[in-house]
Design a protein around this motif. Sequence first.
Motif, PDB file in Angstrom:
ATOM      1  N   PHE A  28      34.004 100.944 -33.961  1.00 42.83           N
ATOM      2  CA  PHE A  28      32.911 101.453 -34.793  1.00 42.83           C
ATOM      3  C   PHE A  28      33.387 101.761 -36.212  1.00 42.83           C
ATOM      4  N   SER A  29      34.572 102.324 -36.320  1.00 45.02           N
ATOM      5  CA  SER A  29      35.122 102.608 -37.639  1.00 45.02           C
ATOM      6  C   SER A  29      35.304 101.306 -38.432  1.00 45.02           C
ATOM      7  N   HIS A  30      35.788 100.281 -37.727  1.00 46.86           N
ATOM      8  CA  HIS A  30      35.960  98.973 -38.364  1.00 46.86           C
ATOM      9  C   HIS A  30      34.616  98.383 -38.771  1.00 46.86           C
ATOM     10  N   ALA A  31      33.595  98.569 -37.906  1.00 43.96           N
ATOM     11  CA  ALA A  31      32.256  98.049 -38.203  1.00 43.96           C
ATOM     12  C   ALA A  31      31.691  98.686 -39.460  1.00 43.96           C
ATOM     13  N   ARG A  32      31.863 100.008 -39.602  1.00 44.24           N
ATOM     14  CA  ARG A  32      31.348 100.700 -40.785  1.00 44.24           C
ATOM     15  C   ARG A  32      32.074 100.223 -42.051  1.00 44.24           C
ATOM     16  N   ASP A  33      33.377  99.983 -41.929  1.00 45.42           N
ATOM     17  CA  ASP A  33      34.129  99.467 -43.074  1.00 45.42           C
ATOM     18  C   ASP A  33      33.626  98.076 -43.474  1.00 45.42           C
ATOM     19  N   LYS A  34      33.372  97.221 -42.486  1.00 43.53           N
ATOM     20  CA  LYS A  34      32.878  95.876 -42.778  1.00 43.53           C
ATOM     21  C   LYS A  34      31.503  95.920 -43.423  1.00 43.53           C
ATOM     22  N   GLN A  35      30.659  96.830 -42.930  1.00 42.60           N
ATOM     23  CA  GLN A  35      29.323  96.969 -43.508  1.00 42.60           C
ATOM     24  C   GLN A  35      29.409  97.400 -44.969  1.00 42.60           C
ATOM     25  N   GLN A  36      30.319  98.336 -45.260  1.00 37.05           N
ATOM     26  CA  GLN A  36      30.460  98.814 -46.629  1.00 37.05           C
ATOM     27  C   GLN A  36      30.992  97.727 -47.546  1.00 37.05           C
ATOM     28  N   VAL A  37      31.985  96.985 -47.068  1.00 33.20           N
ATOM     29  CA  VAL A  37      32.532  95.884 -47.864  1.00 33.20           C
ATOM     30  C   VAL A  37      31.467  94.821 -48.106  1.00 33.20           C
ATOM     31  N   GLY A  38      30.708  94.507 -47.047  1.00 31.02           N
ATOM     32  CA  GLY A  38      29.640  93.528 -47.193  1.00 31.02           C
ATOM     33  C   GLY A  38      28.590  93.972 -48.186  1.00 31.02           C
ATOM     34  N   LYS A  39      28.253  95.255 -48.138  1.00 29.37           N
ATOM     35  CA  LYS A  39      27.257  95.798 -49.074  1.00 29.37           C
ATOM     36  C   LYS A  39      27.772  95.718 -50.508  1.00 29.37           C
ATOM     37  N   LEU A  40      29.022  96.098 -50.715  1.00 31.33           N
ATOM     38  CA  LEU A  40      29.594  96.055 -52.058  1.00 31.33           C
ATOM     39  C   LEU A  40      29.677  94.623 -52.583  1.00 31.33           C
ATOM     40  N   THR A  41      29.996  93.685 -51.689  1.00 26.52           N
ATOM     41  CA  THR A  41      30.055  92.289 -52.092  1.00 26.52           C
ATOM     42  C   THR A  41      28.688  91.788 -52.518  1.00 26.52           C
ATOM     43  N   ARG A  42      27.661  92.115 -51.718  1.00 24.77           N
ATOM     44  CA  ARG A  42      26.300  91.700 -52.058  1.00 24.77           C
ATOM     45  C   ARG A  42      25.855  92.364 -53.350  1.00 24.77           C
ATOM     46  N   GLN A  43      26.193  93.646 -53.517  1.00 30.13           N
ATOM     47  CA  GLN A  43      25.794  94.349 -54.732  1.00 30.13           C
ATOM     48  C   GLN A  43      26.454  93.740 -55.965  1.00 30.13           C
TER      49      GLN A  43
END
Length: 471
Positions: free
Chosen positions: A125-140
Amino acid sequence: MKQAGSILVVDDNPDILVAMQLLLKQHYQTVVTTDNPFDIGKTLNEQQIEVILLDMNFNRDAISGQEGFYWLKKIIAQDPSVVVVLMTAYGDIKLAVDAIKAGAADFIAKPWRNEQLLAVIAAAFSHARDKQQVGKLTRQTKGLNQALSGQKFDFLGQSAAMQAVFYTIEKAAKTDANILITGESGTGKELAAHAIHLASKRSEQAFISLDMGAIAASLFESELFGHKKGAFTDAKADRVGRFELAHGGSLFLDELGNLPISEQTTLLAALQNRQITPIGGIKTIDVDIRLICATNDDLPQAVRDNRFRQDLLYRINTVEIRLPPLRERVDDIPLLATYYLDHFSHKYKRQLTIAPEDMRALCRYTWPGNVRELAHAIERAVILTDDDVLDIRSVVGTELAQLNVATNAFELGKGGSTTHDNDYDTFNLETLEQRAVRAALKHHQGNVSQAAKALGLTRGAMYRRLDKYGL
């Protein structure tokens, strides 16, 4: 206390699924199970899944783990943000290494110890949240590169009318109140929105703008809320919407009066709930924005005409700021003309000045296109001038001639002389407006579009005045 999180368990052994359900539902809010790996794609489309516990073998006596690798690749291709933990009854170090190389986050052997399994899932879950944040920053980042484009100028003014605007901006910017900026086209509504953002507590975050008059109604939701790949025919990749790009900062919706009433409900819901869902997506996204809107339309009249929702108008105009047209702030014309001359002289590598008589000519012109028209006139003059003194008449000579004709028509319309002493027989705004409309129509030989442009009005606003005055 249960933690926020959603898990999908995929295993062909019903006993395993029951055991997982009993254990995991004590710790996590959502636990979904299936014995058929072909259900994975449908589940990911319908539910927000963050972690998948995936068996590596689904056929009897299978021990190679190749099925697990196949479904792992399918999951990663469909949703790279999902974290996969592979399970097998045959603990094998090489298999574990190959699984992680293929994209799995971890590997666990059956039978498991509950403490070990819970630790692996917590890490997933910790890894999933990190991936979501990285993905969001990349899209942004990608979206910001697209959104933060275009030339920006300073928001200037020294007249009393503009000082009143600056005072209101200073007071309103300190809050998170929604702001509606009104005014004719070209008065600097986007510059005012930038000024509000820079004076706010969100100044270090993004300022994202969208011209509602420049997008097709069919693309409205995609522009504001984003879309997922494959959501419609031309959706060839994920797209982040302006709401998500502006998270933490300010969202500026220009020309809001152009938004079809059929789409206004969707915008209102997003503003009320502070949540959006991309087209084709299932995950809601929380958004924290400061909303600034602008229009040259008469929104209260649009409400009466059933072209604009009253509840949306209440939502967007906690504070309303009216920008005066340039003809109401003539004292600012020398300041603005000098500013744009310096800007465009630098841009085109020129050294130019404005003759005093030309500056006076600029101040006499009514500028129906307001500050935008003035800026464009200066830029054209900089390009076309051959010597060191700006030849402003090369680009506004016709307009200044039209000014004299319009002034004469106005004087004749009120039955007066053609002198320019500004000795009006009345200061009643409605009477003056009616005379101006008559004069503009006469000058443009009844052409409503040209008369409306000369008066700085939209066609709709012009027609309302024609009806009002029986013209």
